[in-house]
Structure formats: C-alpha cells, structure tokens
Design a protein around this motif. Structure first.
Motif, PDB file in Angstrom:
ATOM      1  N   SER A  25       1.000  -0.990   0.056  1.00 35.97           N
ATOM      2  CA  SER A  25       0.145  -0.127   0.075  1.00 35.97           C
ATOM      3  C   SER A  25       0.871   1.413   0.081  1.00 35.97           C
ATOM      4  O   SER A  25       0.396   2.376  -0.107  1.00 35.97           O
ATOM      5  CB  SER A  25      -0.859   0.066   1.199  1.00 35.97           C
ATOM      6  N   GLY A  26       2.106   1.098  -0.089  1.00 36.71           N
ATOM      7  CA  GLY A  26       3.000   2.395  -0.084  1.00 36.71           C
ATOM      8  C   GLY A  26       3.256   3.158  -1.331  1.00 36.71           C
ATOM      9  O   GLY A  26       2.479   2.627  -2.189  1.00 36.71           O
ATOM     10  N   SER A  27       3.851   4.109  -1.418  1.00 36.19           N
ATOM     11  CA  SER A  27       4.112   4.832  -2.506  1.00 36.19           C
ATOM     12  C   SER A  27       5.633   4.909  -2.665  1.00 36.19           C
ATOM     13  O   SER A  27       6.552   5.068  -2.072  1.00 36.19           O
ATOM     14  CB  SER A  27       3.869   6.336  -2.134  1.00 36.19           C
ATOM     15  N   PHE A  28       5.488   4.462  -4.260  1.00 33.75           N
ATOM     16  CA  PHE A  28       7.175   4.327  -4.970  1.00 33.75           C
ATOM     17  C   PHE A  28       7.188   5.035  -5.995  1.00 33.75           C
ATOM     18  O   PHE A  28       6.352   5.444  -6.951  1.00 33.75           O
ATOM     19  CB  PHE A  28       7.123   2.716  -5.172  1.00 33.75           C
ATOM     20  N   ALA A  29       8.515   5.421  -6.213  1.00 34.04           N
ATOM     21  CA  ALA A  29       9.210   6.168  -7.601  1.00 34.04           C
ATOM     22  C   ALA A  29      10.319   5.758  -7.939  1.00 34.04           C
ATOM     23  O   ALA A  29      11.062   5.326  -7.362  1.00 34.04           O
ATOM     24  CB  ALA A  29       9.101   7.703  -7.133  1.00 34.04           C
ATOM     25  N   LEU A  30      10.495   5.845  -9.300  1.00 32.97           N
ATOM     26  CA  LEU A  30      11.939   5.492  -9.996  1.00 32.97           C
ATOM     27  C   LEU A  30      12.698   6.787  -9.773  1.00 32.97           C
ATOM     28  O   LEU A  30      12.518   7.711 -10.101  1.00 32.97           O
ATOM     29  CB  LEU A  30      11.655   5.375 -11.372  1.00 32.97           C
TER      30      LEU A  30
END
Length: 191
Positions: free
Chosen positions: A133-138
């Motif tokens: 449920s987290g938030s991730f980015a490249l």
C-alpha cells in the motif's frame, strides 16, 4: 517572480525564474517555488541540477509540467505539490522531462505523501512486497537488459499504493510467460 527568504512566488501571468538564480539560491538555502492565481502552473523549461543538501519545493495551484531534466544530484529532499486548491491539476512529463536522484535515499514527497525511491526492478519489487500500500517512484531510468529474461511478472505482489515514474523509463525489459497466465510488469494492481 518575486524571491525572498527562500520563497519565490509568481507575480505575473508569465513569470520566469532563471535556472541560474534558482541553483544559486539552492546553494545557500532550501527553496520553495510557488504559483499564484495569475500563473497557477509550473513549467520546467530548462534543465537544472543541484548538489547541496538544501531542498526544493515546487508548489502549484494547478499543474507541474516537467519538460526538461531535473537532477537532485545531492542528498536534498524534493517536494512536489500540484492541484493545491483542488480545482484541478496534475504532475506530467514531456518527452525530454524527468526527475532523477543521486540515490534512493533522497526524500521525495508528492502531494503530502512520502515516496520510497527505487533504481532497479529488484529493489522496486522488494519495496512493494514489504508494503503493497506504499508509494514508490523510480529514482532514474533503468535498463533491464542486464536482468535477462523474466518468466513471470517482475513484481508479483499486488500493488495497492502508488507508483510514479517521474518521467523515467524502464527499457530492455523482456518478459516471456511460460504458463497460461497473463503476465506483465506488475502481476496485479489493486483497486
């Protein structure tokens, strides 16, 4: 643009902040670039980079449009806020626009939500598995050619949170499904 005390605010419908001025300010202090009702959007039209630990905040009433390279080449935090009043707005990237970071340890906040950075598929899969449920980015573009052929989805955990590319790309990805199941980069995206 009117700048004082690390805060730059648009004062006209076509306000410009020179990249040289911005990067010079970032050497000395954290900087917030914000919009006004006259100029509700932020457009990044020139590439820039900074290496200091001083953070950058882009705060737009409307859109943030990144058309050139932005490089957080030091340990600084980056905060992006768009659609600040709820009247509409998005974060978008042109063909030559992307945001990259020195490392995956840089703090990134988008619309008040903290994002964890990943610089390869394996790390992204691990982060999602730990917290679907987290938030991730490249944190940068990634060439998956060196990973070889995947015979299943590289990210098997159902993503229930957010994934932001920041204009970065994953190239050379090769997935050859060995079974009857449909296979993609993400096995499944939750509701």
């Amino acid at each position: 643009m009117s700048c004082s005390g690390g805060v730059c605010t648009s004062t006209a419908a076509k306000a410009n902040l020179n990249v040289t001025q911005l990067t010079q300010m970032l050497l000395d202090e954290s900087v917030t670039v914000s919009t006004s009702a006259q100029a509700p959007d932020i457009f990044v039209k020139a590439p820039f980079s900074w290496t200091s630990a001083n953070g950058l905040t882009l705060q737009a009433i409307g859109n943030i449009v990144v058309n050139k390279t932005v490089s957080d080449a030091g340990p600084a935090p980056l905060t992006l806020t768009y659609n600040a009043t709820g009247a509409g707005g998005a974060l978008s990237f042109g063909n030559k626009g992307h945001i990259s970071f020195l490392s995956t340890g840089n703090p990134l906040t988008i619309n008040g939500r903290g994002y964890l950075l990943a610089n390869n598929i394996q790390l992204l899969a691990q982060l999602i598995a730990r917290n679907p449920s987290g938030s991730f980015a490249l944190s940068a573009s990634y060439n998956a050619k060196h990973d070889g052929k995947y015979t299943h989805s590289p990210i098997p955990t159902t993503l229930l949170g957010n994934l932001e590319g920041l204009g970065n790309t994953i190239s050379g990805l090769r997935i050859v499904d060995s079974g009857d199941d449909e296979t993609g980069f993400l096995q499944q995206i939750g509701g």
